[in-house]
Design a protein around this motif. Structure first.
Motif, PDB file in Angstrom:
ATOM      1  N   GLU A 210       0.822  -1.214   0.000  1.00  5.96           N
ATOM      2  CA  GLU A 210       0.000   0.000   0.000  1.00  5.96           C
ATOM      3  C   GLU A 210       0.857   1.267   0.000  1.00  5.96           C
ATOM      4  N   GLY A 211       2.180   1.092   0.151  1.00  8.73           N
ATOM      5  CA  GLY A 211       3.073   2.245   0.132  1.00  8.73           C
ATOM      6  C   GLY A 211       2.963   3.068   1.400  1.00  8.73           C
ATOM      7  N   GLY A 212       3.350   4.339   1.302  1.00  8.03           N
ATOM      8  CA  GLY A 212       3.266   5.226   2.445  1.00  8.03           C
ATOM      9  C   GLY A 212       4.622   5.648   2.974  1.00  8.03           C
ATOM     10  N   ALA A 213       4.624   6.271   4.151  1.00  7.62           N
ATOM     11  CA  ALA A 213       5.829   6.844   4.748  1.00  7.62           C
ATOM     12  C   ALA A 213       6.362   5.961   5.870  1.00  7.62           C
ATOM     13  N   VAL A 214       7.686   5.822   5.920  1.00  6.10           N
ATOM     14  CA  VAL A 214       8.378   5.120   6.996  1.00  6.10           C
ATOM     15  C   VAL A 214       9.347   6.102   7.633  1.00  6.10           C
ATOM     16  N   LEU A 215       9.199   6.344   8.936  1.00  3.68           N
ATOM     17  CA  LEU A 215      10.040   7.298   9.651  1.00  3.68           C
ATOM     18  C   LEU A 215      10.649   6.618  10.864  1.00  3.68           C
ATOM     19  N   GLY A 216      11.968   6.732  11.019  1.00  7.62           N
ATOM     20  CA  GLY A 216      12.621   6.070  12.132  1.00  7.62           C
ATOM     21  C   GLY A 216      13.823   6.832  12.640  1.00  7.62           C
ATOM     22  N   ALA A 217      14.171   6.587  13.911  1.00  2.00           N
ATOM     23  CA  ALA A 217      15.334   7.205  14.533  1.00  2.00           C
ATOM     24  C   ALA A 217      15.799   6.319  15.672  1.00  2.00           C
ATOM     25  N   GLY A 218      17.074   6.452  16.001  1.00  2.00           N
ATOM     26  CA  GLY A 218      17.589   5.668  17.110  1.00  2.00           C
ATOM     27  C   GLY A 218      19.061   5.896  17.339  1.00  2.00           C
ATOM     28  N   HIS A 241      23.394  -0.221  15.727  1.00  2.00           N
ATOM     29  CA  HIS A 241      22.295   0.737  15.865  1.00  2.00           C
ATOM     30  C   HIS A 241      20.989   0.012  16.186  1.00  2.00           C
ATOM     31  N   TYR A 242      20.098   0.764  16.809  1.00  2.00           N
ATOM     32  CA  TYR A 242      18.755   0.275  17.133  1.00  2.00           C
ATOM     33  C   TYR A 242      17.779   1.390  16.779  1.00  2.00           C
ATOM     34  N   LEU A 243      16.897   1.116  15.832  1.00  2.00           N
ATOM     35  CA  LEU A 243      15.988   2.144  15.322  1.00  2.00           C
ATOM     36  C   LEU A 243      14.550   1.873  15.742  1.00  2.00           C
ATOM     37  N   PHE A 244      13.840   2.942  16.059  1.00  2.00           N
ATOM     38  CA  PHE A 244      12.417   2.896  16.381  1.00  2.00           C
ATOM     39  C   PHE A 244      11.670   3.558  15.229  1.00  2.00           C
ATOM     40  N   PHE A 245      10.873   2.785  14.516  1.00  2.00           N
ATOM     41  CA  PHE A 245      10.102   3.320  13.396  1.00  2.00           C
ATOM     42  C   PHE A 245       8.662   3.577  13.834  1.00  2.00           C
ATOM     43  N   GLY A 246       8.149   4.734  13.419  1.00  4.19           N
ATOM     44  CA  GLY A 246       6.794   5.114  13.773  1.00  4.19           C
ATOM     45  C   GLY A 246       6.626   5.602  15.183  1.00  4.19           C
ATOM     46  N   PRO A 247       7.663   6.234  15.802  1.00  4.16           N
ATOM     47  CA  PRO A 247       7.461   6.732  17.178  1.00  4.16           C
ATOM     48  C   PRO A 247       6.445   7.866  17.190  1.00  4.16           C
ATOM     49  N   GLY A 248       5.624   7.875  18.206  1.00 10.11           N
ATOM     50  CA  GLY A 248       4.604   8.919  18.297  1.00 10.11           C
ATOM     51  C   GLY A 248       3.624   8.900  17.150  1.00 10.11           C
ATOM     52  N   GLU A 249       3.411   7.711  16.574  1.00 13.12           N
ATOM     53  CA  GLU A 249       2.487   7.527  15.446  1.00 13.12           C
ATOM     54  C   GLU A 249       2.903   8.337  14.210  1.00 13.12           C
ATOM     55  N   TYR A 253       4.010   3.040   9.475  1.00  5.76           N
ATOM     56  CA  TYR A 253       4.448   1.721   9.948  1.00  5.76           C
ATOM     57  C   TYR A 253       5.135   1.881  11.300  1.00  5.76           C
ATOM     58  N   SER A 254       4.915   0.908  12.171  1.00  3.46           N
ATOM     59  CA  SER A 254       5.490   0.940  13.506  1.00  3.46           C
ATOM     60  C   SER A 254       6.182  -0.397  13.791  1.00  3.46           C
ATOM     61  N   TYR A 255       7.494  -0.349  14.003  1.00  8.86           N
ATOM     62  CA  TYR A 255       8.279  -1.551  14.309  1.00  8.86           C
ATOM     63  C   TYR A 255       9.667  -1.099  14.760  1.00  8.86           C
ATOM     64  N   ASN A 256      10.481  -2.048  15.222  1.00 15.93           N
ATOM     65  CA  ASN A 256      11.854  -1.765  15.640  1.00 15.93           C
ATOM     66  C   ASN A 256      12.823  -2.571  14.773  1.00 15.93           C
TER      67      ASN A 256
END
Length: 395
Positions: A210-218, A241-249, A253-256
């Motif tokens: 479905e596509g869309g945006a993926v945002l992550g930081a860590g 590194h350890y990344l958190f994707f979708g923090p704060g909605e 997508y939300s995953y680590n």
């Protein structure tokens, strides 16, 4: 006797996959180097003159596309090549280098604008910037439009689709002590898919179509003892590194996701050669879109797997080695090989292991710094193969 399961795992990987390979690489590279040395150092003045005239002519040609001023160098090359993913590729590839705050290191900014017979159009830029002796930054920006494909795990058939992608990755590191750095890693990507042909079944189970945006930081931790960034000759690199994707909605997508990447570079002074090794482990959690999953193949992983989306999974380990040998003028040769596995977990890590090997050439793009254009051909135990022309070493 080996007592620890993790140690036993890495020992088996190295002994089965890399030890016989690297021994062969050293023998072959040394033999080739000695033969070339005999040709160049022979008593035939005519042979020496031929080599000298060819290199001198090549330097004069390259001077037309290279500009130097006070340690700053700009080079603009036409680019072309082939990859199984894109077909025949063509475009332009500029690179800029300027002095770094750290001795014996350089700042680089490279870019590429390319099209291909497979319908790909891509703009890519990448930089490494040692801002201060206590700060460094790296980043990459990519925009592409292509027809792509994906193989769902356990399926022999693939899904095809049109894909438009925009991605940015950046990191900022602070020097802590000696060769230790710590900082933050940011990743963002946006994908849009169309004309999806998935058949009956596998496409319905793929997360991310479905596509869309993926945002992550860590957090990112780096230990770096390499003598230089571009094509190192000795030392080591460890990145965790350890990344958190979708923090704060944020994002769709939300995953680590985590990754451990270890690299070692061993010089063979007698041949002016380098043997390079890499051990890599990576894992992505539930909810991860298929195009963000750890990838075993492609130009920067096991190059005998031509398409990066050919073998993916939630978990990945990879071990590989490469023998690098200067040949003549700006040209070098490499022989490489390795093994790896993707799966849903790290259980039974030595089952269904895929092997890969191949060889390649390197052309030094800048006059005095080893920013290389690389040409690689590899094959794998999947029966697949890959042929790539790209910038910088694979690792």
């Amino acid at each position: 006797m080996i007592k620890w399961p993790v140690y036993r795992f890495f020992y088996q990987v190295i002994s089965r996959s890399l030890k016989p390979l690297c021994l062969s690489l050293i023998i072959l590279g040394g033999a080739f180097s000695n033969v070339l040395g005999q040709v160049v150092s022979c008593d035939s003045v005519k042979a020496q003159n031929v080599f000298f005239r060819l290199s001198n002519f090549g330097e004069k040609v390259l001077e037309k596309v290279t500009w130097e001023n006070k340690g700053r160098v700009l080079a603009i090359y036409p680019s072309g090549g082939y990859s199984p993913r894109n077909g025949l590729e063509f475009g332009v590839m500029p690179a800029f280098k300027w002095p770094a705050a750290l001795p014996d290191w350089v700042n680089t900014l490279s870019a590429g604008l390319e099209g291909s017979t497979g319908g790909m159009l891509q703009l890519q830029a990448e930089y490494e910037w040692f801002i201060h002796e206590n700060w460094q930054s790296r980043g990459q920006l990519t925009w592409n439009n292509r027809n792509d494909r994906f193989w769902p795990r356990g399926q022999t058939d693939f899904i095809t689709f049109d894909r438009r992608e925009f991605s940015i990755q950046g990191e900022l590191l602070r020097h802590l002590s000696s060769k230790l750095w710590a900082g933050i890693l940011l990743q963002s990507t946006f994908n849009k898919f169309g004309n999806i042909e998935a058949g009956e079944g596998p496409g319905q189970l793929v997360n991310g179509l479905e596509g869309g945006a993926v945002l992550g930081a860590g957090p990112l931790l780096v230990f770096d003892s390499r003598n230089r960034v571009l094509s190192p000759q000795k030392g080591g690199l460890l990145r965790v590194h350890y990344l958190f994707f979708g923090p704060g909605e944020l994002g769709d997508y939300s995953y680590n996701q985590w990754m451990v990447d270890g690299r070692w570079y061993l010089p063979i002074i007698h041949w002016n050669s380098v043997v390079a090794f890499q051990l890599l482990g990576e894992y992505g959690g539930d909810g991860m879109p298929f195009y963000q999953a750890p990838q075993l193949g492609g130009k920067d992983r096991l190059r005998g797997i031509g398409h990066p989306l050919r073998m993916t999974g939630q978990s990945l380990w990879m071990a590989r080695g490469e023998f690098r040998q200067p040949l003549w003028w700006r040209l070098s040769g490499v022989v490489f090989g390795g093994a790896g596995r993707t799966a849903s977990t790290f259980d039974h890590p030595l089952t269904d292991v895929i092997g890969s090997g191949g060889c390649g050439l390197r052309f030094r793009m800048l006059p005095h710094d080893p920013l290389n254009v690389r040409v690689d051909f590899g094959v794998s135990t999947l029966g697949d193969s890959g042929f790539f022309i790209s910038l910088k070493e694979a690792f």
